[in-house]
Design a protein around this motif. Structure first.
Motif, PDB file in Angstrom:
ATOM      1  N   SER A 625       9.693 -26.521  22.084  1.00 35.72           N
ATOM      2  CA  SER A 625      10.027 -26.028  23.430  1.00 35.72           C
ATOM      3  C   SER A 625      10.980 -24.849  23.291  1.00 35.72           C
ATOM      4  O   SER A 625      12.086 -24.989  22.760  1.00 35.72           O
ATOM      5  CB  SER A 625      10.677 -27.150  24.252  1.00 35.72           C
ATOM      6  OG  SER A 625      10.970 -26.694  25.550  1.00 35.72           O
ATOM      7  N   ARG A 662       6.201 -24.665  25.457  1.00 40.28           N
ATOM      8  CA  ARG A 662       5.957 -25.251  24.126  1.00 40.28           C
ATOM      9  C   ARG A 662       5.071 -24.294  23.344  1.00 40.28           C
ATOM     10  O   ARG A 662       3.900 -24.089  23.671  1.00 40.28           O
ATOM     11  CB  ARG A 662       5.308 -26.625  24.241  1.00 40.28           C
ATOM     12  CG  ARG A 662       6.231 -27.657  24.879  1.00 40.28           C
ATOM     13  CD  ARG A 662       5.556 -29.012  24.992  1.00 40.28           C
ATOM     14  NE  ARG A 662       5.204 -29.587  23.709  1.00 40.28           N
ATOM     15  CZ  ARG A 662       6.030 -30.219  22.888  1.00 40.28           C
ATOM     16  NH1 ARG A 662       7.302 -30.377  23.237  1.00 40.28           N
ATOM     17  NH2 ARG A 662       5.619 -30.708  21.735  1.00 40.28           N
ATOM     18  N   SER A 797       0.089 -30.459  19.620  1.00 39.92           N
ATOM     19  CA  SER A 797       1.516 -30.462  19.321  1.00 39.92           C
ATOM     20  C   SER A 797       1.810 -30.098  17.867  1.00 39.92           C
ATOM     21  O   SER A 797       2.935 -29.836  17.506  1.00 39.92           O
ATOM     22  CB  SER A 797       2.114 -31.837  19.645  1.00 39.92           C
ATOM     23  OG  SER A 797       1.487 -32.804  18.843  1.00 39.92           O
TER      24      SER A 797
END
Length: 801
Positions: A625, A662, A797
């Motif tokens: 982030s 992100r 991610s």
């Protein structure tokens, strides 16, 4: 003949005689009854005829009185018109005065008015100046009024009487025939002066008393004067009105011409005679010096007015004065008794009692009907104008309202009941402002009315304006208002028409809305056609992109294989050139330069191989982030040297509450450096680099914006964006669609490989974002990076993508 026969004959004769006597007695009795009935009916009918004549006579006198009042109102209106002319401009020249009355057609429209004059108040100290200004006025006569002088009624020489002020006739129309009135000091005559002073002090119309002409003492003249005050001066009190007096406009009337023209060609008034006196009712033989007009000749005068069989006295109020009117019938009217042949009437009655009775009753009935009919006809003629006005007002489709000078409602027609919801009986006597105007408008209305009473000015008078009205049920609506003042003698009132324009406004709004909807439908149709055309182009573009993507996949596979096969030989060549550069004779300059060129070529080939690997090989992303502004500042720091070297001004516009996104910071920094470098290269002689960062919503369907699963953004979703705009030369429109193609570059020979923007787009797609390039009007290019703000899925991610 026997005795018995003789007796029978005598009895028969006796019976016959008796019957004859009875018949005669019956006939005589019938005759007496018929005669009595005839005489009674004759007297009865005679009384009814007299009553009918009296009704007719009184109706005719009412008609004459009404006509005189109406004629007086028409002439007074002409004076008010002249007052309006002077109120607008008190410096009216003689040519303007003449033009006004030529337009009024004074001789034909007002035949009873001998002249209309402008009388100016001239102080003694301005006397000579005033005389000279009139003499030198060439506006009407080329030579001016060279003979002009101030004079009195008694003399025509220079007026030498010493006075504080003069009331001098400045202009007169018609001028022909009234030349001697020019320069007349009207105040030199007591009757004139009395009328002028009353008009000055009251501020209203004032009629003078009877004025006998010098040439003929029996012919009378009177005048009606209206004061003119100087604009802007107060006139509330007598002293203020005296100080503000400018002069007068008056009409000079010859009584014979004025009253003789009242009837026109109406023959129904030709059988009555009347006399008009100035003042209260008196016996006409006691006021010859107050006689204004006599309709007949001396031979038609009755021995005494009080002895006339039919006689009526009435009063007319004329501009502050009282005129007494005395009426009596002329010989042709039939008001005097006529000789009747009574024997003929008795004979006719004796011949047929039933016929006589029937005839008398029929005559009586007919007389009554004729009397009523005649009375109604005369009453209609007398009140025709008023009834016509009432009928027009009552049947008007607009609401009609009258109020007095205090704002109290005095008239309220049927349409007013419908428009405002108040019945006539409830509306009459109420204040107009509280009845039909909203509370917020009432004070302004009251102030306007008070201003008119004080200054004679009200901005809404004699105009068609739109105002808000109030219904009895408290709902408001729009009306069109026309308001005007009415002066009758000394009273002031106001009339108004109100037209409800609610439906008109609704129709206008409906038409406007229909036009807007039509325009919107047209726009939607145009937009639909544009969308269809765009969809078709997008479909073609998608087909091209699919083919291109397939090519890219093949190119990527080929590039990956070629890169691995070429990279090792390049490493050997680079080691060899490095070895030779360190072991050759340093004085062999040509060989040294050649080795340096070979080293640069190998390094360039190696950078191309690295680009191919970045383009083709799977990429390891590490998402964290990160604030957008921090990544922008880091990238700017790395290219700061080139920015300063090219004299480029950096302008940053960041929203204060930018969200964290992100991202793989290193990859996005690489993207920003690439875009910054392209912008710097486009501005070799300096310029401005503008960087905007903020949040927006996906506004409409477009590339990667929609409801499909593969779309990067959903319609209406929040998007974080970075805009990088330069002021360079821009990109030619024909090559703009090719800038993301691999190996396409505009910097061929200047270090460009054509892989930078291809890699940038790949990185943005790995971040589920988009990049667009477009030319800026006026010069330059804008690159826009869009990032999703929502939480990323676990598959994005980290790891290989």
């Amino acid at each position: 003949m026997s005795r018995s026969d003789s007796l029978v004959r005598k009895d028969v004769l006796f019976e016959r005689r008796l019957n004859l006597r009875r018949a005669f007695s019956a006939a005589f009795f019938a005759f007496l009854v018929a005669l009595a009935v005839t005489l009674f009916m004759w007297r009865y009918v005679q009384n009814n005829v007299e009553k009918e004549k009296r009704i007719k006579f009184e109706a005719l006198t009412d008609g004459v009185t009404a006509l005189i009042r109406d004629r007086l109102e028409v002439y007074i209106a002409a004076l008010y018109g002249a007052q309006g002319l002077l109120a607008a401009n008190q410096e009216v020249e003689s040519v303007e005065w003449a033009a006004y009355f030529q337009n009024q057609n004074l001789k034909h429209r007002y035949p009873g008015m001998a002249a209309m004059r402008l009388i100016e108040r001239v102080p003694a100290e301005r006397k000579n100046e005033f005389i000279q200004s009139i003499k030198s006025d060439p506006s009407l006569l080329p030579k001016g009024y060279s003979d002009f002088k101030i004079h009195s009624l008694e003399e025509h020489a220079e007026y030498s009487m010493v006075k504080k002020e003069y009331f001098v006739v400045k202009y007169v129309q018609p001028y022909e025939g009234n030349e001697e009135m020019m320069g007349l000091d009207v105040s030199s005559e007591a009757v004139h002066l009395d009328a002028l002073e009353r008009a000055r002090d009251t501020g209203d119309l004032v009629a003078s008393g009877r004025i006998a002409l010098r040439a003929n003492g029996k012919e009378a003249v009177f005048l009606i004067a209206l004061p003119i005050y100087r604009s802007g001066m107060p006139v509330s009190t007598v002293s203020e009105r005296r100080a503000a007096l400018f002069g007068f406009v008056d009409g000079v009337f010859r009584a014979n011409d004025f009253f003789a023209g009242v009837f026109g060609k109406k023959s129904i008034y030709s059988h009555i005679e009347y006399r008009v006196f100035d003042g209260e009712i008196v016996k006409d033989d006691e006021a010859e010096d107050r006689l204004l007009y006599f309709s007949g000749s001396e031979k038609n005068l009755p021995p005494s007015f009080d002895q006339s069989r039919f006689r009526v006295s009435q009063v007319v109020h004329a501009a502050g004065r009282v005129w007494s009117l005395h009426f009596w019938p002329s010989p042709g009217f039939g008001g005097e008794p006529t000789a009747l042949n009574l024997p003929q009437i008795v004979l006719i009655g004796g011949l047929s009692l039933s016929f006589l009775l029937w005839g008398i009753l029929f005559s009586l009935s007919s007389s009554r009907l004729r009397a009523v009919e005649l009375a109604e006809k005369i009453t209609e003629e007398l009140r025709a104008s008023e009834e016509q006005n009432r009928s027009i007002i009552e049947t008007a489709t607009d609401a009609f309202i009258s109020m007095n000078s205090k704002g109290v409602i005095t008239r309220w027609n049927s349409q007013a009941e419908t428009t405002f919801g108040w019945p006539r009986q409830e509306a009459l006597g109420r204040m107009l402002a509280e009845t039909i105007f909203p509370p917020e408008d009432r004070e302004a209305y009251k102030e306007g009315l008070q201003r008119f009473l004080t200054t004679g000015e009200w901005s809404i008078l004699d105009k068609r304006i739109e105002v808000t009205a109030l219904h009895r049920d408290r709902h408001e609506f729009l009306v069109e208002l026309v308001l005007w003042p009415v002066r009758a003698n000394s009273s002031l009132s106001f009339n108004a028409f109100f037209h409800d324009i609610t439906e008109r406004k609704r129709a206008e709004e409906a038409l406007k809305k229909a036009n807007e909807e039509l325009a919107a439908n047209e726009n939607r149709l145009v937009q639909t056609l544009s969308d269809l055309r765009k969809a078709h182009l997008d479909l073609q573009s998608t087909q091209v992109q699919l083919i291109q993507a397939e090519k890219f996949a093949i190119v990527a596979q080929l590039a990956s294989g070629v890169a691995h096969e070429v990279k090792n030989p390049l490493a050997v060549l680079l080691q060899g050139t490095d070895y030779l550069e360190h072991h050759l004779d340093a004085h062999d300059r040509a060989t040294t330069i050649l080795l340096q060129d070979m080293t640069a070529a190998v390094e360039r080939a190696d950078s191309i191989i690295k680009g191919l690997l970045d383009f083709a090989a799977p990429t390891e992303l590490t998402f964290v982030s990160e604030k957008l502004e921090r990544m922008i500042e880091d990238a700017l720091l790395l290219v700061r040297y080139h920015i300063e070297q090219n004299s480029i001004e950096v302008i940053k516009n960041f929203r204060k509450d930018l969200p964290a996104v992100r991202t793989d910071k290193n990859k996005i920094t690489h993207v920003l450096i690439n875009l910054f470098s392209n912008a710097i290269d486009a501005m070799p002689h300096g310029g401005k680099l503008t960087i905007n960062a903020g949040v927006k919503k996906a506004p409409e369907f477009g590339p990667k914006i929609g409801r499909r699963r593969e779309d990067a953004f959903k319609l209406g979703a929040e998007i974080a964006f970075i805009e990088i705009k330069d002021t360079g030369i821009g990109i030619p429109e024909e090559i703009l669609p090719k800038v993301f193609d691999p190996f396409f570059t505009t910097k061929r020979g200047r270090g460009g490989t054509g892989l930078g923007l291809s890699v940038v787009r790949s990185i943005m797609e790995l971040h589920s974002g988009t990049i667009t390039l477009e030319n800026v009007p006026g010069g330059g290019v804008q690159a826009t990076l869009n990032f999703p703000i929502h939480e990323l899925s676990p598959t994005r991610s980290g790891g290989k993508t």
